[in-house]
Design an enzyme around this catalytic site. Structure first.
Site, PDB file in Angstrom:
ATOM      1  N   ASP A  12       0.849  -1.189   0.000  1.00 45.34           N
ATOM      2  CA  ASP A  12       0.000   0.000   0.000  1.00 45.34           C
ATOM      3  C   ASP A  12       0.886   1.241   0.000  1.00 45.34           C
ATOM      4  O   ASP A  12       1.777   1.377   0.840  1.00 45.34           O
ATOM      5  CB  ASP A  12      -0.935   0.020   1.219  1.00 45.34           C
ATOM      6  CG  ASP A  12      -1.950   1.142   1.102  1.00 45.34           C
ATOM      7  OD1 ASP A  12      -3.039   0.896   0.566  1.00 45.34           O
ATOM      8  OD2 ASP A  12      -1.626   2.272   1.519  1.00 45.34           O
ATOM      9  N   GLU A  14       1.351   5.513  -0.112  1.00 46.63           N
ATOM     10  CA  GLU A  14       0.797   6.854   0.081  1.00 46.63           C
ATOM     11  C   GLU A  14       1.583   7.787  -0.830  1.00 46.63           C
ATOM     12  O   GLU A  14       2.746   7.523  -1.130  1.00 46.63           O
ATOM     13  CB  GLU A  14       0.902   7.300   1.542  1.00 46.63           C
ATOM     14  CG  GLU A  14       0.204   6.372   2.528  1.00 46.63           C
ATOM     15  CD  GLU A  14      -1.248   6.070   2.200  1.00 46.63           C
ATOM     16  OE1 GLU A  14      -1.953   6.976   1.713  1.00 46.63           O
ATOM     17  OE2 GLU A  14      -1.678   4.929   2.415  1.00 46.63           O
ATOM     18  N   ASP A 108      -1.923   1.373  -6.748  1.00 53.92           N
ATOM     19  CA  ASP A 108      -0.545   1.200  -6.262  1.00 53.92           C
ATOM     20  C   ASP A 108       0.394   0.729  -7.385  1.00 53.92           C
ATOM     21  O   ASP A 108       1.528   1.189  -7.487  1.00 53.92           O
ATOM     22  CB  ASP A 108      -0.537   0.224  -5.080  1.00 53.92           C
ATOM     23  CG  ASP A 108      -1.495   0.675  -3.987  1.00 53.92           C
ATOM     24  OD1 ASP A 108      -1.073   1.364  -3.056  1.00 53.92           O
ATOM     25  OD2 ASP A 108      -2.717   0.384  -4.099  1.00 53.92           O
ATOM     26  N   HIS A 164      -5.110   5.272   5.674  1.00 53.45           N
ATOM     27  CA  HIS A 164      -4.245   6.112   4.823  1.00 53.45           C
ATOM     28  C   HIS A 164      -2.817   6.220   5.329  1.00 53.45           C
ATOM     29  O   HIS A 164      -2.110   7.143   4.962  1.00 53.45           O
ATOM     30  CB  HIS A 164      -4.831   7.522   4.598  1.00 53.45           C
ATOM     31  CG  HIS A 164      -6.181   7.515   3.943  1.00 53.45           C
ATOM     32  ND1 HIS A 164      -6.410   6.962   2.691  1.00 53.45           N
ATOM     33  CD2 HIS A 164      -7.390   7.972   4.373  1.00 53.45           C
ATOM     34  CE1 HIS A 164      -7.693   7.100   2.389  1.00 53.45           C
ATOM     35  NE2 HIS A 164      -8.307   7.691   3.398  1.00 53.45           N
ATOM     36  N   ASP A 169      -2.575   0.300   6.191  1.00 56.72           N
ATOM     37  CA  ASP A 169      -3.448  -0.141   5.091  1.00 56.72           C
ATOM     38  C   ASP A 169      -3.001  -1.528   4.581  1.00 56.72           C
ATOM     39  O   ASP A 169      -3.843  -2.388   4.286  1.00 56.72           O
ATOM     40  CB  ASP A 169      -3.423   0.874   3.935  1.00 56.72           C
ATOM     41  CG  ASP A 169      -4.245   2.139   4.233  1.00 56.72           C
ATOM     42  OD1 ASP A 169      -4.972   2.158   5.245  1.00 56.72           O
ATOM     43  OD2 ASP A 169      -4.166   3.087   3.421  1.00 56.72           O
TER      44      ASP A 169
HETATM   45  P1  AMP Z   1      -4.886   5.175   0.252  1.00 54.18           P
HETATM   46  O1  AMP Z   1      -4.050   3.962   0.002  1.00 54.18           O
HETATM   47  O2  AMP Z   1      -6.334   4.970   0.145  1.00 54.18           O
HETATM   48  O3  AMP Z   1      -4.486   5.713   1.589  1.00 54.18           O
HETATM   49  O4  AMP Z   1      -4.542   6.270  -0.821  1.00 54.18           O
HETATM   50  C1  AMP Z   1      -3.288   6.377  -1.440  1.00 54.18           C
HETATM   51  C2  AMP Z   1      -3.033   7.803  -1.849  1.00 54.18           C
HETATM   52  O5  AMP Z   1      -4.112   8.273  -2.695  1.00 54.18           O
HETATM   53  C3  AMP Z   1      -2.984   8.818  -0.716  1.00 54.18           C
HETATM   54  O6  AMP Z   1      -1.721   8.899  -0.100  1.00 54.18           O
HETATM   55  C4  AMP Z   1      -3.298  10.103  -1.471  1.00 54.18           C
HETATM   56  O7  AMP Z   1      -2.195  10.541  -2.211  1.00 54.18           O
HETATM   57  C5  AMP Z   1      -4.361   9.630  -2.463  1.00 54.18           C
HETATM   58  N1  AMP Z   1      -5.690   9.820  -1.879  1.00 54.18           N
HETATM   59  C6  AMP Z   1      -6.420   8.931  -1.182  1.00 54.18           C
HETATM   60  N2  AMP Z   1      -7.607   9.450  -0.799  1.00 54.18           N
HETATM   61  C7  AMP Z   1      -7.612  10.715  -1.264  1.00 54.18           C
HETATM   62  C8  AMP Z   1      -8.549  11.798  -1.220  1.00 54.18           C
HETATM   63  N3  AMP Z   1      -9.732  11.680  -0.600  1.00 54.18           N
HETATM   64  N4  AMP Z   1      -8.204  12.967  -1.820  1.00 54.18           N
HETATM   65  C9  AMP Z   1      -7.040  13.113  -2.461  1.00 54.18           C
HETATM   66  N5  AMP Z   1      -6.114  12.140  -2.543  1.00 54.18           N
HETATM   67  C10 AMP Z   1      -6.385  10.961  -1.967  1.00 54.18           C
HETATM   68 MG    MG Z   2      -3.028   3.711   1.883  1.00 55.61          MG
END
Ligand code: AMP
Ligand code: MG
Length: 183
Positions: A12, A14, A108, A164, A169
């Site tokens: 996962d 970020e 990813d 996040h 994650d």
């Molecule tokens: P996640 O694995 O769901 O935490 O998301 C991976 C990446 O996607 C995050 O580090 C952000 O760069 C982007 N991301 C996730 N959710 C959002 C959101 N609501 N708004 C903008 N970018 C997002």
């Molecule tokens: Mg994440």
């Protein structure tokens, strides 16, 4: 969701982001890799990996990004650049030999490809990718696409750690795979 490889390599990422998408998708950069190796025979987590990464296109994290991920500026400032972080990541998982790169959705995988291109380094996953979000819908025989939190809720698993954050994650995704396959 069953695989022939010895391990699910669950990753996962970020990345840099803004609330209004003023950092366009193609300029987002990885700021954290979280990963767990789940043994495909006994479904136990055998090893974990985490690193922050210093972004180069937008080195200052937005308040939105810091608040979404809980990653702070100092953590990325002190982190290695992508090529070095990728080397540490590869030295961690290569010895496990037989693994399948998996993540919740295709994001990813695509983000990895973009950062490899940006830094002119080879993409580390020649062996393909398993989209666990799709696999989960197939497993439930449902047309619905489940977010990670929705999938945890569906299985009655409580979210552990911080949503996040890459490592949390990845761990929670592993728990979805464990629960789904042991039912
Ligand atoms: P996640 O694995 O769901 O935490 O998301 C991976 C990446 O996607 C995050 O580090 C952000 O760069 C982007 N991301 C996730 N959710 C959002 C959101 N609501 N708004 C903008 N970018 C997002
Ligand atoms: Mg994440």
């Amino acid at each position: 969701m069953k695989i022939t490889q010895n391990y699910y390599l669950i990753v996962d990422l970020e990345a840099t982001c803004t609330k209004d998408n003023s950092i366009p998708r193609h300029k987002m950069e990885i700021i954290e890799i979280g990963a767990v190796l789940l043994n495909s025979r006994n479904l136990q987590i055998e090893s974990e990996f985490q690193t922050f990464i210093k972004p180069i296109l937008n080195p200052s994290l937005t308040d939105f990004c810091k608040s979404l991920t809980t990653i702070d500026q100092q953590e990325v400032d002190q982190a290695p650049l992508f090529p070095e972080a990728l080397k540490s990541f590869q030295s961690w998982f290569y010895p496990f030999g037989s693994y399948l790169f998996c993540s919740w959705g295709d994001y990813d995988k695509n983000q990895f490809k973009k950062d490899c291109k940006l830094h002119n380094v080879g993409y580390p996953f020649p062996g393909g990718h398993l989209n666990l979000k799709k696999a989960f819908s197939r497993f439930l025989d449902s047309p619905k696409k489940f977010g990670m939190t929705e999938a945890l809720n569906k299985l009655g698993i409580e979210l552990e750690g911080v949503r996040h954050r890459g490592i949390d994650d990845a761990r929670n995704t592993a728990r979805i795979v464990q629960q789904s396959l042991s039912r």
